[in-house]
Design an enzyme around this catalytic site. Structure first.
Site, PDB file in Angstrom:
ATOM      1  N   HIS A  38      36.098  41.703  37.882  1.00 46.53           N
ATOM      2  CA  HIS A  38      36.609  42.138  36.571  1.00 46.53           C
ATOM      3  C   HIS A  38      36.750  41.000  35.563  1.00 46.53           C
ATOM      4  O   HIS A  38      37.015  41.245  34.386  1.00 46.53           O
ATOM      5  CB  HIS A  38      37.924  42.923  36.711  1.00 46.53           C
ATOM      6  CG  HIS A  38      39.153  42.119  36.966  1.00 46.53           C
ATOM      7  ND1 HIS A  38      40.058  41.833  35.977  1.00 46.53           N
ATOM      8  CD2 HIS A  38      39.634  41.555  38.089  1.00 46.53           C
ATOM      9  CE1 HIS A  38      41.055  41.132  36.501  1.00 46.53           C
ATOM     10  NE2 HIS A  38      40.815  40.945  37.784  1.00 46.53           N
ATOM     11  N   CYS A  60      56.705  36.000  31.184  1.00 45.35           N
ATOM     12  CA  CYS A  60      57.844  36.369  30.356  1.00 45.35           C
ATOM     13  C   CYS A  60      58.801  37.192  31.188  1.00 45.35           C
ATOM     14  O   CYS A  60      58.488  38.312  31.561  1.00 45.35           O
ATOM     15  CB  CYS A  60      57.346  37.200  29.169  1.00 45.35           C
ATOM     16  SG  CYS A  60      57.919  36.581  27.598  1.00 45.35           S
ATOM     17  N   SER A  78      35.660  37.198  41.552  1.00 42.13           N
ATOM     18  CA  SER A  78      36.211  38.509  41.218  1.00 42.13           C
ATOM     19  C   SER A  78      35.329  39.173  40.171  1.00 42.13           C
ATOM     20  O   SER A  78      34.837  38.509  39.259  1.00 42.13           O
ATOM     21  CB  SER A  78      37.632  38.337  40.681  1.00 42.13           C
ATOM     22  OG  SER A  78      38.145  39.575  40.240  1.00 42.13           O
ATOM     23  N   GLY A  90      39.908  38.962  43.495  1.00 42.43           N
ATOM     24  CA  GLY A  90      40.128  37.535  43.666  1.00 42.43           C
ATOM     25  C   GLY A  90      41.371  37.247  44.499  1.00 42.43           C
ATOM     26  O   GLY A  90      41.391  36.331  45.313  1.00 42.43           O
ATOM     27  N   THR A 112      36.936  50.948  54.347  1.00 39.52           N
ATOM     28  CA  THR A 112      35.712  51.477  53.753  1.00 39.52           C
ATOM     29  C   THR A 112      35.388  50.717  52.481  1.00 39.52           C
ATOM     30  O   THR A 112      36.258  50.495  51.636  1.00 39.52           O
ATOM     31  CB  THR A 112      35.873  52.985  53.468  1.00 39.52           C
ATOM     32  OG1 THR A 112      36.183  53.637  54.693  1.00 39.52           O
ATOM     33  CG2 THR A 112      34.602  53.580  52.871  1.00 39.52           C
ATOM     34  N   ASN A 164      42.627  28.691  35.126  1.00 42.85           N
ATOM     35  CA  ASN A 164      42.654  29.893  34.299  1.00 42.85           C
ATOM     36  C   ASN A 164      43.527  29.765  33.064  1.00 42.85           C
ATOM     37  O   ASN A 164      43.400  30.546  32.136  1.00 42.85           O
ATOM     38  CB  ASN A 164      43.113  31.095  35.137  1.00 42.85           C
ATOM     39  CG  ASN A 164      44.366  30.824  35.929  1.00 42.85           C
ATOM     40  OD1 ASN A 164      44.406  29.917  36.752  1.00 42.85           O
ATOM     41  ND2 ASN A 164      45.400  31.588  35.665  1.00 42.85           N
TER      42      ASN A 164
HETATM   43  C1  LIG Z   1      42.248  36.577  37.871  1.00 38.51           C
HETATM   44  C2  LIG Z   1      42.317  35.445  38.827  1.00 38.51           C
HETATM   45  C3  LIG Z   1      42.586  35.658  40.189  1.00 38.51           C
HETATM   46  C4  LIG Z   1      42.914  37.023  40.737  1.00 38.51           C
HETATM   47  O1  LIG Z   1      41.801  37.887  40.771  1.00 38.51           O
HETATM   48  P1  LIG Z   1      42.045  39.465  40.821  1.00 38.51           P
HETATM   49  O2  LIG Z   1      40.654  40.024  41.014  1.00 38.51           O
HETATM   50  O3  LIG Z   1      42.661  39.867  39.529  1.00 38.51           O
HETATM   51  O4  LIG Z   1      42.908  39.733  41.996  1.00 38.51           O
HETATM   52  C5  LIG Z   1      42.597  34.577  41.035  1.00 38.51           C
HETATM   53  N1  LIG Z   1      42.350  33.347  40.578  1.00 38.51           N
HETATM   54  C6  LIG Z   1      42.074  33.079  39.286  1.00 38.51           C
HETATM   55  C7  LIG Z   1      41.789  31.686  38.848  1.00 38.51           C
HETATM   56  C8  LIG Z   1      42.052  34.122  38.369  1.00 38.51           C
HETATM   57  O5  LIG Z   1      41.809  33.870  37.087  1.00 38.51           O
END
Ligand SMILES: *Cc1c(COP(=O)(O)O)cnc(C)c1O
Length: 382
Positions: free
Chosen positions: A202, A326, A200, A72, A238, A152
Site C-alpha cells: 500500500h 498525537c 509493503s 510491512g 489462506t 519513513n
Molecule cells: C508503513 C510502514 C511499515 C508498516 O507497513 P504496513 O503495511 O502498513 O503494515 C513498516 N515500516 C515502514 C518504514 C513503513 O513506512
C-alpha cells in the site's frame, strides 16, 4: 477527495487504476483457494505464482525467497521475532536503531520481554546510523541486526551495503525494513548483503493488507503464524490472492514509471523550497541533505508548532503529517527527531510532506504558498 492536496503518501497511497483492474477478477471469478487441488484452486495457484515471479523480478530476488504477509508490519515482526527466536540457543542479543518504524521497535520490545537484550543504536543529526556504532555494538551473542533502508519520517537512507558487508563477515543475520525505499529506489535483493528485507504494497499504490518478506537462502526464521502449510510452511493462512495480484501489478507500474516519478518528486521538493526562499520565511530541512528518499520532505518552520501547522493545513484541505503521535491533544515528539537530537524549536515544528504519483509540481507549489501564508500570519502576529 478531489479538492484535497494529499501529501501523505508515506502513510498510504491510493490504489492505481491498473492495480484495481488486475485485482477485480480475483475477487469475483478466480476465487479459488490456491491450496485446493481442483481446477479453481489450480487457477488461483497459477496466479499466485505469477504474481510472486513479477514481484521477485522487480526486486531481483529468487521467487522462492518471497513470503507473502499481511503487510510491512507482519514482515517486520516475522523478521525480528522469527529471526531472533530461531537462533535463541545461539545467542540472545539483537541490534536495531532508535529510528525504526514501530513495527520493528515494538517487536524488539517484545523480544526484551522474552529474555533478549536489545541495543538501540543512535543516529547523527542527519538521521544516519554509523557503521562504527554497529561494529562497537556487535557481541559474540549477537544473532540479529535490523536497520531500516530509508526512514519513513525524515527519509534518510542508511548505509545498508557497508553495514551488510561487515555483518556478513561476522556471520550475523541482517534484516532491513525497505518499505519506504521500495518503489522509489532500485532494490536488488540478490545483490544486497542482507538476509531479510520487508516490503509493503500500500506504500506503492497497491492495496492495503499485503506485503512480503524477502528471505535469503538458509536464513533461520521461526514462523509467527501457525496453521496450514502455505508459503512453504513459513506463513500459515489462506493467501490474500487479489491483494497479491494487485501488489504484483503495482510493481509492474512502478518498473515503468520509477525514473519519471523520482524526477517529479525532486522537482516538487525544489519548487517548495523555492517558494519558501522567495517568501523569505525561515525553514529548516531535516534529514540527510542528499542521501534521502526522493518522496519525503521533512521540514521545520521555527515559530509554528507542528500541530498548529497541520491544523491550519487541514483547514486549507492540504494533508501533510508529523512524525509524531498525537495523544489526547498533547504532541509527543517523534522518536526519530528525538534520536536526531535536533534543537527543540526545530523538532517541535517539523512537518512531513510525502509525494505520490498523482501529485503535480503545481500542487506542491500551491501547498508551499499556503504554508508560507500560515507562517507569515502566525509568526508576525506574535
Ligand atoms: C508503513 C510502514 C511499515 C508498516 O507497513 P504496513 O503495511 O502498513 O503494515 C513498516 N515500516 C515502514 C518504514 C513503513 O513506512
Amino acid at each position: 477527495m478531489s479538492d484535497m492536496l494529499y501529501f501523505d503518501h508515506a502513510a498510504t497511497t491510493p490504489v492505481h487504476p491498473r492495480v484495481l483492474a488486475a485485482m477485480t477478477p480475483y475477487l469475483t471469478q478466480v476465487f479459488g483457494n490456491p491450496s485446493s487441488v481442483h481446477a479453481a484452486g489450480r487457477e488461483a495457484r497459477k496466479a499466485l505464482e505469477q504474481a510472486r515471479d513479477a514481484i521477485a523480478s522487480f526486486m531481483d530476488a529468487d521467487p522462492q525467497s518471497l513470503i507473502f504477509t499481511s503487510g510491512g508490519t507482519e514482515a517486520d515482526n516475522m523478521a525480528v521475532i522469527g529471526g531472533a527466536m530461531a537462533q535463541r540457543e545461539r545467542g540472545r542479543h539483537v541490534i536495531t536503531t532508535q529510528i525504526e518504524h514501530h513495527a520493528v521497535l515494538h517487536a524488539c520490545e517484545y523480544l526484551e520481554q522474552a529474555g533478549f537484550e536489545v541495543t538501540y543504536l543512535p543516529v547523527d543529526k542527519t538521521g544516519s546510523v554509523r557503521l562504527e556504532d554497529v561494529k562497537q555494538a556487535v557481541r559474540p551473542d549477537t544473532v540479529l541486526v535490523s536497520i531500516m533502508y530509508g526512514n519513513n519520517e525524515v527519509g534518510t537512507i542508511q548505509p545498508i551495503e557497508e553495514i551488510g558487508v561487515f555483518l556478513q563477515e561476522k556471520g550475523i543475520i541482517f534484516h532491513t525494513d525497505a518499505v519506504q525505499a521500495f518503489g522509489v529506489l532500485p532494490i536488488r535483493a540478490r545483490q544486497l548483503p542482507v538476509d531479510m528485507l520487508s516490503v509493503s504494497a500500500h506504500k506503492i499504490n497497491g492495496p492495503k493488507g499485503v506485503g512480503a518478506l524477502y528471505l535469503g537462502r538458509k536464513v533461520p526464521v521461526s514462523p509467527i503464524l501457525h496453521g496450514g502449510s502455505q508459503e512453504r510452511k513459513r506463513r500459515a493462512g489462506t493467501e490474500n490472492l487479489a491483494g497479491i495480484v494487485g501488489f504484483a501489478e503495482a510493481t509492474k507500474v512502478a518498473t515503468e514509471e520509477m525514473a519519471d516519478r523520482v524526477a517529479k518528486y525532486e522537482q516538487m521538493k525544489a519548487a517548495m523550497r523555492a517558494v519558501w526562499e522567495e517568501a523569505g520565511i525561515a525553514f529548516h530541512v531535516n534529514g540527510h541533505p542528499t542521501n534521502v528518499l526522493p518522496h519525503i520532505l521533512n521540514v521545520s518552520f521555527p515559530g509554528v508548532h507542528t500541530e498548529t501547522m497541520l491544523m491550519n493545513l487541514d483547514l486549507a484541505r492540504i494533508a501533510a503529517a508529523s512524525g509524531s503521535a498525537c495523544t489526547s491533544g498533547s504532541l509527543e515528539l517523534s522518536h526519530v527527531l528525538v534520536a536526531m537530537q535536533l534543537e527543540d524549536e526545530i523538532a517541535r515544528s517539523a512537518i512531513r510532506f510525502s509525494f505520490g504519483i498523482t501529485n503535480t509540481v503545481e500542487e506542491a507549489r500551491q501547498a508551499a504558498q499556503t504554508v508560507a501564508q500560515i507562517v507569515n500570519r502566525l509568526v508576525r502576529s506574535k
